[in-house]
Design a protein around this motif. Sequence first.
Motif, mmCIF file in Angstrom:
data_model
loop_
_atom_site.group_PDB
_atom_site.id
_atom_site.type_symbol
_atom_site.label_atom_id
_atom_site.label_comp_id
_atom_site.label_asym_id
_atom_site.label_seq_id
_atom_site.Cartn_x
_atom_site.Cartn_y
_atom_site.Cartn_z
ATOM 1 N N THR A 68 53.221 16.427 10.708
ATOM 2 C CA THR A 68 54.086 16.049 9.595
ATOM 3 C C THR A 68 53.666 14.734 8.952
ATOM 4 O OG1 THR A 68 55.650 14.949 11.076
ATOM 5 C CG2 THR A 68 56.072 17.269 10.557
ATOM 6 N N ALA A 69 52.732 14.014 9.556
ATOM 7 C CA ALA A 69 52.263 12.760 8.949
ATOM 8 C C ALA A 69 51.723 13.063 7.555
ATOM 9 C CB ALA A 69 51.190 12.116 9.808
ATOM 10 N N ARG A 70 51.993 12.198 6.620
ATOM 11 C CA ARG A 70 51.563 12.402 5.238
ATOM 12 C C ARG A 70 50.171 11.850 4.975
ATOM 13 N NH1 ARG A 70 53.716 16.252 3.070
ATOM 14 N NH2 ARG A 70 53.597 15.389 0.992
ATOM 15 N N VAL A 71 49.744 10.902 5.777
ATOM 16 C CA VAL A 71 48.437 10.298 5.585
ATOM 17 C C VAL A 71 47.836 9.961 6.946
ATOM 18 C CG1 VAL A 71 49.309 7.936 5.374
ATOM 19 C CG2 VAL A 71 47.181 8.538 4.239
ATOM 20 N N ALA A 72 46.523 10.022 6.999
ATOM 21 C CA ALA A 72 45.790 9.621 8.202
ATOM 22 C C ALA A 72 44.617 8.766 7.736
ATOM 23 C CB ALA A 72 45.300 10.847 8.966
ATOM 24 N N ARG A 73 43.908 8.205 8.677
ATOM 25 C CA ARG A 73 42.703 7.445 8.354
ATOM 26 C C ARG A 73 41.517 8.188 8.929
ATOM 27 N NH1 ARG A 73 47.626 5.796 7.795
ATOM 28 N NH2 ARG A 73 47.861 3.824 6.712
ATOM 29 N N LEU A 74 40.548 8.465 8.064
ATOM 30 C CA LEU A 74 39.327 9.148 8.484
ATOM 31 C C LEU A 74 38.254 8.101 8.696
ATOM 32 C CD1 LEU A 74 37.717 11.799 8.938
ATOM 33 C CD2 LEU A 74 37.100 11.664 6.496
ATOM 34 N N ALA A 75 37.722 8.050 9.899
ATOM 35 C CA ALA A 75 36.650 7.112 10.226
ATOM 36 C C ALA A 75 35.339 7.874 10.336
ATOM 37 C CB ALA A 75 36.959 6.390 11.530
#
Length: 137
Positions: free
Chosen positions: A1-8
């Motif tokens: 349900t998270a709306r944003v993540a960080r792509l590394a």
Amino acid sequence: TARVARLATADAEGRPHAVPVCFAFAGDRIVTPIDEKPKAVSPGELRRVRDVDANPRVALVADHYTEDWSELGWVQVRGTATHLPPGESGHPAAATALREKYDQYADHALEERPVIRVSPGSVRSWGLLSRPTEPLL
């Protein structure tokens, strides 16, 4: 349900790069679009795209932050990434999954844009993840 993540990502020399991304699940893979940019930038010019070409190992982190630190949590997915160009098998499902999660993509031409597809290798988590009523991913 998270709306944003960080792509590394990391380039061939191991130099790291992290950007916030929208994401969705398409089957057992995680997809993130290379959507329209405000500047006239082609998908291949983006650092994350160049990095995935040079080094497919990535990490994706979604977190929950609140001033009540007893409710903090994060999920980290480590895996390998590939480009999924328009027309390739799996691309329509990726576009559908992204539209189902984000109303904002209703008028975007996702079918004409590539996506980055992450195949999870390992998942690590901490904190709030243990609460089944508030999943992060």
